[in-house]
Every structure is written in C-alpha cells, then in structure tokens.
Enzyme design. Structure first.
Site, PDB file in Angstrom:
ATOM      1  N   CYS A 258       0.804  -1.228   0.000  1.00  0.00           N
ATOM      2  CA  CYS A 258       0.000   0.000   0.000  1.00  0.00           C
ATOM      3  C   CYS A 258       0.836   1.276   0.000  1.00  0.00           C
ATOM      4  O   CYS A 258       0.308   2.362  -0.246  1.00  0.00           O
ATOM      5  CB  CYS A 258      -0.950  -0.005   1.195  1.00  0.00           C
ATOM      6  SG  CYS A 258      -1.942  -1.503   1.306  1.00  0.00           S
TER       7      CYS A 258
ATOM      8  N   HIS B  15      -3.557   6.771   2.844  1.00  0.00           N
ATOM      9  CA  HIS B  15      -3.918   5.493   2.231  1.00  0.00           C
ATOM     10  C   HIS B  15      -5.351   5.161   2.638  1.00  0.00           C
ATOM     11  O   HIS B  15      -5.725   5.262   3.805  1.00  0.00           O
ATOM     12  CB  HIS B  15      -2.951   4.409   2.700  1.00  0.00           C
ATOM     13  CG  HIS B  15      -3.384   3.032   2.333  1.00  0.00           C
ATOM     14  ND1 HIS B  15      -3.807   2.698   1.063  1.00  0.00           N
ATOM     15  CD2 HIS B  15      -3.492   1.892   3.088  1.00  0.00           C
ATOM     16  CE1 HIS B  15      -4.141   1.423   1.044  1.00  0.00           C
ATOM     17  NE2 HIS B  15      -3.961   0.918   2.245  1.00  0.00           N
TER      18      HIS B  15
ATOM     19  N   ASN C 147      -9.919  -0.419  -0.419  1.00  0.00           N
ATOM     20  CA  ASN C 147      -8.459  -0.356  -0.344  1.00  0.00           C
ATOM     21  C   ASN C 147      -7.874  -0.890  -1.645  1.00  0.00           C
ATOM     22  O   ASN C 147      -7.931  -2.088  -1.911  1.00  0.00           O
ATOM     23  CB  ASN C 147      -7.990  -1.191   0.853  1.00  0.00           C
ATOM     24  CG  ASN C 147      -6.489  -1.205   1.027  1.00  0.00           C
ATOM     25  OD1 ASN C 147      -5.745  -0.790   0.146  1.00  0.00           O
ATOM     26  ND2 ASN C 147      -6.033  -1.698   2.162  1.00  0.00           N
TER      27      ASN C 147
END
Length: 323
Positions: A112, A249, A279
């Site tokens: 990520c 994020h 996500n």
C-alpha cells in the site's frame, strides 16, 4: 540539484461495481456491518483486465494530463503486489503497450506504500540528473489474491490503478519525502508466493491469498499515519493549518478518524474516497490525489500531504506543493 514537477496525473478503475449488498450474497456479512467497521460502501472489481492493462490506462491518462509523448519517458516504475507475471515485469508490459521506447523499466513491491516509494525513486533519479521524465504507477488487481470466503479481508479491497508523471522543471512539487519499513511485523499482513517444496501442487496455490491480523495492522496504521504527518511537517517547518489536504492510504475510515483525533485536526482535512473504491493498495493515494486535482479542490501554492502504509510492513509520505 534539479527541481521535480508533478507534470500530470491519471487513474483508472474498472467499471464493475461490487457493493456491500452484493458481497452479502457470497460471504456472511451485510452492508451495515461493513460500513460501520470500515466506511466502505462499494469497490471496483476487474472483469478480464489484468494489472498491466489498468496500469496502461492510468499511464495514458497521466501522459495526456502532462501533455507528453511516450518516447519522452526515461523511466517507468510500477508498484504492485499483483503483477501479471513474474517475468516480464508489469513495467515492461506497460512500456510495450504505450510504446515508451526509451524507458528503463522495473517493478517494486511495497504494497500500500508502493506509489509513495515509486515517486520517491523517480524524484531521486530526476534530482540526480540521471533521468528527466519518470512515469510512476501504482496498480493492483487485488481481487485475484483474496479469499472470498474470509469476510475479514475480502470486504476491504478493490482493483484500480494510478499514475504520475514527474519531470525536471522550474518549480518544485516535492517539498519533502519520508519512507520506512518494519519487516519485524511483516507477518501481520501476508500473501504467500509459490511454495518452494512443491510448486506444482494445486492445493498449495490455493493458499496464496491475503491474510491479515486486523488489530495489529490497525494499531500500526494509526501510529504511522500520525508519525508520518508530523515528520513531513517538521522537515519543512510547516504547520497543519498550512496543509490544504491530507491524503491518507484509503484503508479504513476508523484508522483515519483515530489519527485525526490524535493530531487534533478536523476529519474534513483528510480527503477520503474509500467508500467508493475500498483499499486499492498501491493505487490508493494516487487515485485520491488525481481526484483532488481533477475536481479543482487545490490551486497553485496549496500544500498537500500524501501518506501510505501497509504490507511489509512499509510506510512513507510526501509533502507536495501544488504548482
């Protein structure tokens, strides 16, 4: 030292929307349960498009935004944990697709935090004078590495891609950078590769899905989000009041909410779109940054923080000056 401009941004998400009600048909969950725990309402899922295809579409959009030609690109860095193949790299496939004949190409794996790492690498190459134009991409097809019977993970993730064109310029876009890793906690978020002992066993391949210690990741994410914001601000002697947006994020609304409370800043300071995309790992902050620019939410002189954190464990951030 050469200055680095963010010359263009681009993103792409597949058209297929999988909302929480759709998920409730394949796993024991429901819309309220997911929204209350994550803030996610829906996510995009690839239907036949692989990581390289989505990366290519994001790259083309970024090139149009920057008004550059493919042959101008000196370096392509693709951040992904879901490549099409082990060989060739996704970056080389993108090079072929867009016909970037002069580019050096390679992939990186930082989950990520991937696009943050890619932008850091590109910035350093330009500042050193080695390259003038860099294409950094974060792209993921996470749907292919999920256990769709595990409601603790399959509800969280989506597919997508984001790209940025960095180039040598007259003004500075990247005011400060910060990256780090904590491999000692790596087992908190894993996806095994091909098993060494018997790579031809089908049952072993079925184990190659994401597993996560949710509590450990939550604790890590809140701590790192707060730490990264403070470090980036301190380096440039900038206050939170001077920041237009913090783009974190897009992992979980509760993570962002907790960080906002610790930083004593209104949640509206954070740009959040995880309700729409979930996500998307390496693509996450890039999709959000592209939206902020496309919606004209920032203007010349504004300062924006982007913060990444995730598997590895990895983390990092950039303080961006809008030019």
């Amino acid at each position: 030292m050469n200055k680095v401009e963010i010359a263009g941004l681009g993103s792409y998400v597949p058209p297929k929307i999988l909302d929480n009600n759709d998920l409730s048909l394949i796993v024991d969950t429901n819309d309220e349960w997911i929204r209350c725990r994550t803030g996610i309402r829906q996510r995009r899922i690839s239907q036949g498009e692989n990581t390289s295809e989505m990366a290519t579409k994001a790259a083309i959009n970024a090139m149009k935004s920057a008004n550059i030609k493919a042959e101008d690109i000196d370096l392509i860095v693709v951040a992904t944990i879901t490549p099409d193949n082990f060989i060739p790299s996704t970056a080389c496939i993108v090079q072929k697709n867009i016909k970037a004949v002069n580019a050096t190409c390679f992939d990186i794996s930082a989950a990520c935090s991937g696009l943050i790492y890619g932008l850091d690498i590109g910035t350093q190459f330009i500042r050193s004078g080695r390259f003038k134009v860099v294409l950094a991409i974060g792209a993921e097809t996470l749907s292919k590495i999920l256990n769709w019977q595990d409601r603790s993970t399959c509800i969280l993730f989506g597919d997508g891609a984001a790209a940025a064109i960095l180039q040598m310029g007259e003004e500075e876009s990247i005011l400060s950078m910060y990256t780090g890793s904590d491999g000692f906690q790596g087992d908190a978020l894993t996806c095994p590769a091909v098993p060494v002992n018997n790579p031809c066993t089908t049952s072993d391949f079925q184990k190659s899905v994401v597993t996560m210690d949710g509590k450990a990741i939550f604790k890590f994410a809140v701590k790192i989000l707060v730490k990264s914001v403070k470090m980036l601000l301190k380096e440039q002697e900038v206050t939170l009041e001077e920041i237009k947006y913090i783009i974190p994020h897009q992992a979980n609304y509760r993570i962002i909410e907790c960080a906002a409370k610790i930083l004593k800043v209104d949640i509206d300071k954070f740009y959040i779109n995880l309700d729409l995309y979930g996500n998307t790992s390496a693509a996450s902050v890039g999709i959000a940054l592209d939206e902020v620019y496309k919606k004209n939410l920032v203007e010349k002189g504004d300062k924006v923080l982007i913060i990444g954190f995730g598997g590895g464990l990895t983390y990092g951030g950039l303080l961006i000056n809008v030019i």
